[in-house]
Design an enzyme around this catalytic site. Structure first.
Site, mmCIF file in Angstrom:
data_model
loop_
_atom_site.group_PDB
_atom_site.id
_atom_site.type_symbol
_atom_site.label_atom_id
_atom_site.label_comp_id
_atom_site.label_asym_id
_atom_site.label_seq_id
_atom_site.Cartn_x
_atom_site.Cartn_y
_atom_site.Cartn_z
ATOM 1 N N ARG A 170 100.377 91.898 55.525
ATOM 2 C CA ARG A 170 100.713 90.676 54.783
ATOM 3 C C ARG A 170 101.592 89.722 55.591
ATOM 4 O O ARG A 170 101.803 88.566 55.200
ATOM 5 C CB ARG A 170 101.443 91.035 53.491
ATOM 6 C CG ARG A 170 100.649 91.903 52.561
ATOM 7 C CD ARG A 170 101.462 92.263 51.351
ATOM 8 N NE ARG A 170 101.698 91.107 50.516
ATOM 9 C CZ ARG A 170 100.889 90.690 49.564
ATOM 10 N NH1 ARG A 170 99.773 91.353 49.315
ATOM 11 N NH2 ARG A 170 101.174 89.635 48.848
ATOM 12 N N TRP A 210 106.146 86.831 57.010
ATOM 13 C CA TRP A 210 105.300 85.856 57.702
ATOM 14 C C TRP A 210 106.019 84.537 57.517
ATOM 15 O O TRP A 210 106.071 83.993 56.420
ATOM 16 C CB TRP A 210 103.916 85.830 57.068
ATOM 17 C CG TRP A 210 102.920 84.973 57.806
ATOM 18 C CD1 TRP A 210 102.083 85.370 58.800
ATOM 19 C CD2 TRP A 210 102.631 83.585 57.579
ATOM 20 N NE1 TRP A 210 101.305 84.318 59.222
ATOM 21 C CE2 TRP A 210 101.629 83.211 58.491
ATOM 22 C CE3 TRP A 210 103.136 82.623 56.713
ATOM 23 C CZ2 TRP A 210 101.108 81.925 58.549
ATOM 24 C CZ3 TRP A 210 102.618 81.328 56.772
ATOM 25 C CH2 TRP A 210 101.609 80.995 57.685
ATOM 26 N N GLY A 220 106.877 84.498 48.736
ATOM 27 C CA GLY A 220 106.505 83.252 48.055
ATOM 28 C C GLY A 220 107.251 82.086 48.654
ATOM 29 O O GLY A 220 107.782 82.185 49.770
ATOM 30 N N LYS A 259 85.185 85.031 62.720
ATOM 31 C CA LYS A 259 85.597 86.402 63.070
ATOM 32 C C LYS A 259 86.020 86.465 64.527
ATOM 33 O O LYS A 259 87.038 87.045 64.876
ATOM 34 C CB LYS A 259 84.391 87.310 62.844
ATOM 35 C CG LYS A 259 84.411 88.526 62.062
ATOM 36 C CD LYS A 259 85.113 88.760 60.792
ATOM 37 C CE LYS A 259 86.098 87.830 60.279
ATOM 38 N NZ LYS A 259 86.391 87.806 58.887
ATOM 39 N N GLU A 278 89.360 84.532 65.153
ATOM 40 C CA GLU A 278 90.512 85.158 64.486
ATOM 41 C C GLU A 278 91.079 86.325 65.284
ATOM 42 O O GLU A 278 92.287 86.465 65.391
ATOM 43 C CB GLU A 278 90.079 85.758 63.138
ATOM 44 C CG GLU A 278 90.057 84.832 61.977
ATOM 45 C CD GLU A 278 89.679 85.562 60.693
ATOM 46 O OE1 GLU A 278 90.350 85.366 59.698
ATOM 47 O OE2 GLU A 278 88.683 86.335 60.686
ATOM 48 N N HIS A 337 73.312 65.984 68.400
ATOM 49 C CA HIS A 337 74.156 64.866 67.980
ATOM 50 C C HIS A 337 75.572 64.987 68.531
ATOM 51 O O HIS A 337 76.494 64.415 67.959
ATOM 52 C CB HIS A 337 74.154 64.758 66.453
ATOM 53 C CG HIS A 337 72.791 64.532 65.896
ATOM 54 N ND1 HIS A 337 72.106 63.363 66.065
ATOM 55 C CD2 HIS A 337 71.961 65.366 65.220
ATOM 56 C CE1 HIS A 337 70.918 63.466 65.496
ATOM 57 N NE2 HIS A 337 70.798 64.669 64.986
HETATM 58 C C1 G6P Z 1 93.083 84.868 55.007
HETATM 59 C C2 G6P Z 1 92.372 86.115 55.503
HETATM 60 C C3 G6P Z 1 90.869 85.897 55.443
HETATM 61 C C4 G6P Z 1 90.442 85.521 54.031
HETATM 62 C C5 G6P Z 1 91.213 84.316 53.516
HETATM 63 C C6 G6P Z 1 90.996 84.109 52.029
HETATM 64 O O1 G6P Z 1 92.868 83.821 55.891
HETATM 65 O O2 G6P Z 1 92.759 86.415 56.819
HETATM 66 O O3 G6P Z 1 90.218 87.082 55.840
HETATM 67 O O4 G6P Z 1 89.079 85.230 54.024
HETATM 68 O O5 G6P Z 1 92.618 84.510 53.697
HETATM 69 O O6 G6P Z 1 91.549 85.206 51.353
HETATM 70 P P1 G6P Z 1 91.091 85.755 49.955
HETATM 71 O O7 G6P Z 1 91.983 86.917 49.688
HETATM 72 O O8 G6P Z 1 91.296 84.625 48.974
HETATM 73 O O9 G6P Z 1 89.658 86.143 50.052
#
Ligand code: G6P
Length: 606
Positions: free
Chosen positions: A27, A75, A102, A483, A486, A502
């Site tokens: 997280r 984070w 939050g 992917k 990332e 284009h």
């Molecule tokens: C972050 C994750 C992605 C995910 C996105 C949306 O960026 O790294 O893997 O697709 O959030 O998250 P959710 O939990 O709403 O699918």
């Protein structure tokens, strides 16, 4: 974006907190800290970087004795990832410590107000206002102080709080950020996610917005925002603790890629009975279908791309126009949505801030809302009119894999279900056969591509990768490129193959790799032309196609294969070799695959 955890019981708290934080590290992972209470004194340890640093600094927790504590993995949003900005934050009088997930939106005005009142700030965070407010409002009653503090806060928060006046007790407060209580025997917990709890207990209470909990070793009491005690249901977490472990794989991501046949099976199998698509959870949707004039799919990240892939099946089978909108755009666009719109919200975590806001915006305009969610009890699930769960099990790697494929599998089934209830579905039995075969086909797509590690060695040092495709192939190209970027940090972009001329073709030079998706027979010739165009400008083409597709096989430099499958339902198969390619490229580049830099799995801020 952050993870919080709390413990009170008879065990030493610090090792339990550290273990919980490791499970929540996905997280956020730029700094971390714990606070442990021994008698009436609170000891805090914080570090920059990963939980491993915190384990080292606390000697695996030994340095902080005590059986009650709270922890945090961060984070960064407000303030750089430094030790000072790491949580827990301590009040000036040292009696209160707080961890927070939050954002406090009105923190600036609160901070000014508190500074004027003489409070000293040690960090740049929005969180620190909370602990000073608690100190200010505490007059011997923590419940009172928490209610008064919450009333001053705007934004989202899951809080963990300890007070040295109340040894052995932890508090948990929830407003628009996930928070779950774990109910043990002689010990109790809270955490941002059940993954941090299941090794201790399967009995959980999902706190709702505005609620807070007073947690002792042998009792848990939950209150509403006015301080009235409320009775909460204890739920059982069904999945096994091993589901949140690596199970012999080098990374969670690889494990989760390999789990996709099982995850898609778990999602599809309960919804197909005797050749029919059955959604027990959607029976009350059926009477509304006649009025649906438009479907809007909204989501973020890969969930948005899942929507892009699912759109084709929904439009083709249901003959209803489908728009796919990024939640972060839709929420501010005054969207043309009304009672005749069915909004499908997709979210693995169910906690993505923009997705939640878009869902609320659509509800306020009178739309019916259907959520496709993986995490049981999450905010999106609780807000939507209907929820369909993807039974993917816990997904730990930051970059989603099985979350994405199971979302698309639900969209396929939903397309069939809606079409059937509109009287538009022909040959349902053949369609359900196709859906039931998806897990097998995914496994074949894994088995058919032993060359992926070698291809990764060939392409890993490229300056950029272009993914091209048309129609359903284009939707998958978008996720394939995401992917790749990332986890490998390699510049990757997806283009609709027909759009190359284009602009993008200007970027093609000698040895530029182009990954061409060619799994849709109806437009194969068109993509073939695009392949030839880039090849004649020096590109090296890695084509993803069927073995039997001789034209593509003969012209491409390298190949990835999938088994033959109807293009309307091929996205869940096509993506798998691309996930594996991204994984192996990232591995070649020595990247931290499960926790890529600057990312977080659950994006609970705008
Ligand atoms: C972050 C994750 C992605 C995910 C996105 C949306 O960026 O790294 O893997 O697709 O959030 O998250 P959710 O939990 O709403 O699918």
């Amino acid at each position: 974006m952050c993870g919080i955890v709390g413990y009170t019981g008879t065990q030493e708290a610090a090792p339990v907190l550290l273990d919980g934080l490791k499970k929540l590290e996905y997280r956020g992972y730029d700094s971390a800290g714990i606070a442990v209470m021994e008698g009436r004194s609170i000891a805090i340890c914080k570090v920059k970087g990963r939980i491993a640093n915190l384990c080292e600094k606390t000697k695996d927790g030994e340095a902080l004795p005590g059986t009650t504590g709270i922890g945090h993995t961060r984070w960064a949003t407000h303030g750089a990832p430094t030790e000072e900005n790491a949580h827990p934050h301590l009040s000036n009088d040292g009696r209160f410590a707080v961890v927070h997930n939050g954002i406090i939106e009105n923190y600036m005005s609160l901070r000014d107000e508190l500074i004027r009142s003489g409070y000293r700030f040690e960090s740049e965070t929005d969180t620190e206002v909370i602990v000073h407010l608690i100190e200010r409002y505490y007059k011997g009653n923590m419940r009172d102080a928490l209610i008064k503090t919450s009333n001053r806060l705007q934004g989202s928060y899951a809080l963990g709080v300890i007070c040295s006046e109340e040894p052995g007790r932890i508090y948990a407060v929830r407003e628009a950020s996930p928070l779950i209580l774990g109910i043990g025997v002689g010990e109790n917990f809270f955490a941002s996610d059940v993954t941090a709890l299941v090794s201790h207990t399967r009995s959980v209470i999902y706190l709702e917005d505005g609620e807070f909990a007073e947690i002792d070793a042998d009792s848990v009491r939950v209150f509403d925002g006015a301080g009235q005690e409320i009775r909460k249901k204890i739920s059982r977490v069904l999945w096994d603790v091993r589901a949140a472990e690596k199970g012999g794989h080098e990374h969670f991501m690889l494990k989760e890629i390999m789990e996709q046949p099982g995850a898609v099976r778990a999602t599809v199998a309960p919804r197909i009975r005797n050749g029919e698509v059955v959604f027990e959870e959607l029976e009350t949707l059926i009477p509304h279908l006649e009025n649906v004039r438009k479907i809007v799919i909204t989501a973020c990240g890969s969930a948005y791309y899942a929507g892009c892939a699912g759109k084709y099946a929904l439009e083709r089978l249901c003959r209803i126009p489908v728009e796919v909108e990024l939640a972060s755009e839709l929420r501010y666009s005054d969207p043309l949505i009304d009672e005749g719109t069915l909004v499908i919200v997709i979210s693995q975590s169910g906690e993505t801030a923009d997705t939640i806001a878009a869902l609320k915006e659509c509800r306020s305009k009178g739309a019916k809302t259907l959520a496709i969610v993986n995490v049981v009890g999450s905010t999106v699930a609780s807000l939507a009119d209907w929820t369909v769960y993807t039974w993917a099990g816990p997904e730990i790697a930051v970059a989603t894999t099985k979350g994405y494929t199971t979302q698309i599998a639900v969209l396929y089934m939903l397309a069939a279900y809606i079409a059937k209830h509109l009287g538009l579905l022909q040959n349902e039995a053949a369609l359900t056969d196709t859906l039931q075969a998806l897990p097998r086909r995914i496994q074949q797509a894994i088995d058919m591509n032993p060359s992926i590690p070698a291809l990764a060695r060939k392409y890993h040092a490229s300056k950029a990768l272009f993914f091209i495709g048309r129609n359903t192939d284009y939707a998958v190209a978008l996720e394939g490129a995401l992917k790749m970027k990332e986890i490998s940090y390699l510049h990757s972009e997806a283009y609709a193959a027909g759009e190359l001329k284009h602009g993008t073709i200007a970027l093609i030079e000698e040895h530029q790799p182009v990954i061409a998706l060619c799994c849709n027979a109806s437009i194969m010739e068109k993509t073939l032309s695009n392949i030839v165009e880039v090849k004649s400008r020096g590109a090296e083409v890695l084509a993803l196609t069927f073995r039997s597709n001789r034209q593509i096989v003969s012209v491409a430099d390298d190949l990835l294969f999938i088994p033959p499958v109807d293009p309307l339902f091929s996205a869940v198969i096509e993506i798998v070799p691309l996930q594996l390619l991204a994984y192996h490229v990232a591995r070649e580049n020595g990247c931290d695959i499960d926790k890529p830099k600057n990312l977080a799995k659950s994006v609970t801020v705008e």
